[in-house]
Scaffold this motif. Structure first.
Motif, mmCIF file in Angstrom:
data_model
loop_
_atom_site.group_PDB
_atom_site.id
_atom_site.type_symbol
_atom_site.label_atom_id
_atom_site.label_comp_id
_atom_site.label_asym_id
_atom_site.label_seq_id
_atom_site.Cartn_x
_atom_site.Cartn_y
_atom_site.Cartn_z
ATOM 1 N N SER A 38 -0.972 27.659 -8.650
ATOM 2 C CA SER A 38 -1.928 27.576 -9.745
ATOM 3 C C SER A 38 -2.694 26.260 -9.744
ATOM 4 C CB SER A 38 -1.202 27.755 -11.081
ATOM 5 O OG SER A 38 -2.086 27.645 -12.162
ATOM 6 N N GLU A 39 -2.010 25.170 -9.389
ATOM 7 C CA GLU A 39 -2.630 23.848 -9.445
ATOM 8 C C GLU A 39 -3.346 23.458 -8.156
ATOM 9 O OE1 GLU A 39 -2.906 21.721 -11.989
ATOM 10 O OE2 GLU A 39 -2.039 23.256 -13.275
ATOM 11 N N GLN A 40 -2.888 23.961 -7.008
ATOM 12 C CA GLN A 40 -3.410 23.486 -5.741
ATOM 13 C C GLN A 40 -4.237 24.523 -4.971
ATOM 14 O OE1 GLN A 40 -0.434 21.293 -3.400
ATOM 15 N NE2 GLN A 40 0.827 21.162 -5.244
ATOM 16 N N MET A 41 -4.223 25.765 -5.439
ATOM 17 C CA MET A 41 -5.055 26.811 -4.828
ATOM 18 C C MET A 41 -5.933 27.418 -5.914
ATOM 19 S SD MET A 41 -2.323 28.587 -2.216
ATOM 20 C CE MET A 41 -3.631 29.411 -1.318
ATOM 21 N N GLY A 52 -10.174 40.443 -10.821
ATOM 22 C CA GLY A 52 -9.132 41.233 -11.459
ATOM 23 C C GLY A 52 -9.395 41.479 -12.928
ATOM 24 N N SER A 53 -10.417 40.819 -13.477
ATOM 25 C CA SER A 53 -10.810 40.972 -14.885
ATOM 26 C C SER A 53 -9.695 40.589 -15.847
ATOM 27 C CB SER A 53 -11.264 42.414 -15.172
ATOM 28 O OG SER A 53 -12.347 42.767 -14.374
ATOM 29 N N LEU A 54 -8.971 39.539 -15.508
ATOM 30 C CA LEU A 54 -7.902 39.060 -16.392
ATOM 31 C C LEU A 54 -7.780 37.549 -16.221
ATOM 32 C CD1 LEU A 54 -5.576 39.762 -18.368
ATOM 33 C CD2 LEU A 54 -4.074 39.900 -16.381
ATOM 34 N N TYR A 55 -7.999 36.820 -17.296
ATOM 35 C CA TYR A 55 -7.948 35.358 -17.221
ATOM 36 C C TYR A 55 -6.540 34.882 -17.554
ATOM 37 C CZ TYR A 55 -9.509 30.526 -17.485
ATOM 38 O OH TYR A 55 -9.691 29.178 -17.243
ATOM 39 N N ASP A 56 -5.765 34.635 -16.525
ATOM 40 C CA ASP A 56 -4.416 34.094 -16.676
ATOM 41 C C ASP A 56 -4.036 33.436 -15.347
ATOM 42 O OD1 ASP A 56 -1.537 33.731 -16.736
ATOM 43 O OD2 ASP A 56 -1.514 35.050 -18.487
ATOM 44 N N PRO A 57 -4.180 32.110 -15.230
ATOM 45 C CA PRO A 57 -3.926 31.435 -13.953
ATOM 46 C C PRO A 57 -2.513 31.655 -13.412
ATOM 47 C CG PRO A 57 -5.113 29.977 -15.441
ATOM 48 C CD PRO A 57 -4.709 31.169 -16.250
ATOM 49 N N ASP A 58 -1.519 31.680 -14.289
ATOM 50 C CA ASP A 58 -0.145 31.854 -13.814
ATOM 51 C C ASP A 58 0.076 33.247 -13.233
ATOM 52 O OD1 ASP A 58 0.540 29.270 -14.464
ATOM 53 O OD2 ASP A 58 1.347 29.790 -16.432
ATOM 54 N N LEU A 59 -0.443 34.266 -13.902
ATOM 55 C CA LEU A 59 -0.288 35.626 -13.382
ATOM 56 C C LEU A 59 -1.076 35.796 -12.083
ATOM 57 C CD1 LEU A 59 -0.440 37.902 -16.556
ATOM 58 C CD2 LEU A 59 1.559 37.244 -15.209
ATOM 59 N N ALA A 60 -2.241 35.184 -11.994
ATOM 60 C CA ALA A 60 -3.013 35.248 -10.751
ATOM 61 C C ALA A 60 -2.266 34.560 -9.622
ATOM 62 C CB ALA A 60 -4.386 34.609 -10.953
ATOM 63 N N ALA A 61 -1.629 33.419 -9.916
ATOM 64 C CA ALA A 61 -0.833 32.715 -8.905
ATOM 65 C C ALA A 61 0.359 33.564 -8.467
ATOM 66 C CB ALA A 61 -0.354 31.375 -9.458
ATOM 67 N N LEU A 62 0.996 34.231 -9.423
ATOM 68 C CA LEU A 62 2.111 35.122 -9.086
ATOM 69 C C LEU A 62 1.639 36.247 -8.173
ATOM 70 C CD1 LEU A 62 4.972 36.289 -9.414
ATOM 71 C CD2 LEU A 62 4.194 37.363 -11.547
ATOM 72 N N ALA A 63 0.486 36.821 -8.474
ATOM 73 C CA ALA A 63 -0.040 37.905 -7.648
ATOM 74 C C ALA A 63 -0.346 37.428 -6.234
ATOM 75 C CB ALA A 63 -1.293 38.489 -8.305
ATOM 76 N N ILE A 64 -0.894 36.221 -6.111
ATOM 77 C CA ILE A 64 -1.188 35.663 -4.785
ATOM 78 C C ILE A 64 0.099 35.474 -3.995
ATOM 79 C CG2 ILE A 64 -2.033 33.606 -3.582
ATOM 80 C CD1 ILE A 64 -4.118 33.326 -5.821
ATOM 81 N N LYS A 65 1.126 34.976 -4.662
ATOM 82 C CA LYS A 65 2.421 34.773 -3.988
ATOM 83 C C LYS A 65 3.014 36.103 -3.555
ATOM 84 C CE LYS A 65 7.019 32.776 -4.703
ATOM 85 N NZ LYS A 65 7.859 31.946 -5.588
ATOM 86 N N GLN A 66 2.992 37.078 -4.446
ATOM 87 C CA GLN A 66 3.564 38.384 -4.130
ATOM 88 C C GLN A 66 2.793 39.070 -3.011
ATOM 89 O OE1 GLN A 66 4.253 40.842 -7.573
ATOM 90 N NE2 GLN A 66 4.221 42.737 -6.387
ATOM 91 N N ALA A 67 1.470 38.848 -2.974
ATOM 92 C CA ALA A 67 0.616 39.497 -1.977
ATOM 93 C C ALA A 67 0.537 38.728 -0.666
ATOM 94 C CB ALA A 67 -0.788 39.694 -2.549
ATOM 95 N N ARG A 68 1.326 37.665 -0.524
ATOM 96 C CA ARG A 68 1.340 36.861 0.703
ATOM 97 C C ARG A 68 -0.037 36.254 0.998
ATOM 98 N NH1 ARG A 68 3.409 40.570 5.371
ATOM 99 N NH2 ARG A 68 3.457 38.586 6.489
#
Length: 362
Positions: A38-41, A52-68
């Motif tokens: 979340s802080e560095q990417m 994704g039409s959803l403003y939530d940096p933590d959830l977006a970071a989680l999705a990036i991690k899960q999606a490799r």
């Protein structure tokens, strides 16, 4: 003979386990945390939130991690999660005039009220690999001034004052919500802007680039590009007034385009507009260029047949989740379909062979 593979459920479960192992990588390497992503990417996080039409940096970071790191897969995850959330109301339109800007530039005027604010940007870097980043050193401390918290006027108001810019018009009807209703044609400008805002950055960029190469007869200048935070307000019926419920980072771009006039309008400058969640200036600029290209009809211009002027082509193909779903479904089992194609080809070859033999006999 083609036969279906047995044990599909066990194979899928094993594939999931293998995917989890591949996502983690070498266990000897420390695992990425959500906070680190979340802080560095942040630019990747911003793209996932916007498309994704959803403003939530933590959830977006989680999705990036899960999606490799596969951003389109991460966007898919965010959109799927978004559909599970209850909707309890709607916010008021954000006032970008009151944005606390961290970056604000104009390519049309050098001296502007409030000054040019370069902000964090790659524009002036040399595009050379910085091998110092391979060492875990302390982060450099930038010399910067705080974000401008006073309202900063839009630069295109300078042209508005002289009557050289097309006037802004405010629609009376509430535009349809693309996240809740399917896209329908013909699409008016508010709906087109929604589709472009969450469209694939690469596709929108390509369409914008095509207009610059002559496919669309538009020559644009960046009137203003601004990045900053805006307050999000919501009206509470029980209170009778609006309250601030949070802040959101936005990137806004207004382009200036020449317009030679029509039978009803004098020669003037026209606008292209882009507004994207997070810091995403490439997307905002691209969006504004495509927006302007799609306005040919309402401005009484000629349709040159450019792809960026075809609303149906642009809007139906800019959504990366729809495109991915349609594209990737062809790797799923199509055994029956292929068998029918196979039999058809064999029949055609047999018939062609029989016809050849008949001709030879004659």
């Amino acid at each position: 003979m083609y036969v279906a593979t047995k044990g599909g459920e066990r194979a899928i479960e094993a594939a999931h386990q293998w995917l989890a192992e591949a996502r983690r990588g070498d266990p000897a390497v420390p695992e990425l945390s959500i906070a680190q992503i979340s802080e560095q990417m942040t630019l990747a996080v911003n793209r996932v939130m916007a498309e994704g039409s959803l403003y939530d940096p933590d959830l977006a970071a989680l999705a990036i991690k899960q999606a490799r790191g596969d951003l389109i897969e991460a966007i898919f995850l965010i959109r799927a999660y978004r559909t599970t959330l209850p909707r309890f109301g709607g916010a008021l339109p954000v006032e970008t005039d009151e944005m606390a800007v961290t970056r604000r530039i104009s390519a049309t005027f050098k001296d502007v009220p409030g000054g040019q604010v370069l902000g964090p940007t790659f524009d002036y870097t040399h595009r050379l690999l910085d091998f110092a980043l391979m060492a875990d050193g302390d982060a450099p401390q930038a010399t910067r001034k705080p974000a401008e918290t006073q309202p900063v006027p839009h630069i295109l108001q300078l042209l508005d004052r002289d009557g050289l810019m097309e006037p802004l018009t405010q629609g009376e009807a509430t535009p349809p919500d693309l996240t809740r209703e399917p896209l329908e044609m013909p699409a008016d400008r508010p709906l087109r802007l929604q589709a472009l805002a969450r469209g694939d950055e690469g596709f929108v960029l390509s369409m914008a680039y095509s207009t610059q190469r002559g496919y669309g007869r538009t020559h644009a200048f960046v009137g203003e590009l601004r990045i900053g935070t805006c307050a999000v307000e919501m009206e509470i019926p029980e209170l009778g007034f609006a309250v601030e419920i949070g802040e959101i980072e936005l990137t806004e771009c207004e382009t200036v385009n020449q317009f030679t006039g029509s039978k009803t309008e004098p020669a003037q400058f026209t606008r292209g507009y882009g507004l994207v969640m997070g810091q995403s200036e490439r997307k905002a600029i691209s969006m504004s260029l495509v927006d302007r290209a799609l306005r040919w009809d309402e401005l009484g211009e000629e349709n040159t047949g450019a792809p960026a002027q075809d609303a149906e082509f642009v809007l139906y193909h800019c959504d990366n989740i729809q495109a991915t779903g349609f594209l990737e479904h062809i790797k799923l089992p199509h055994y029956v379909d292929f068998q029918s194609e196979l039999e058809l080809i064999r029949k055609l070859r047999r018939d062609a062979g029989a016809e050849t033999c008949k001709e030879a006999a004659e």
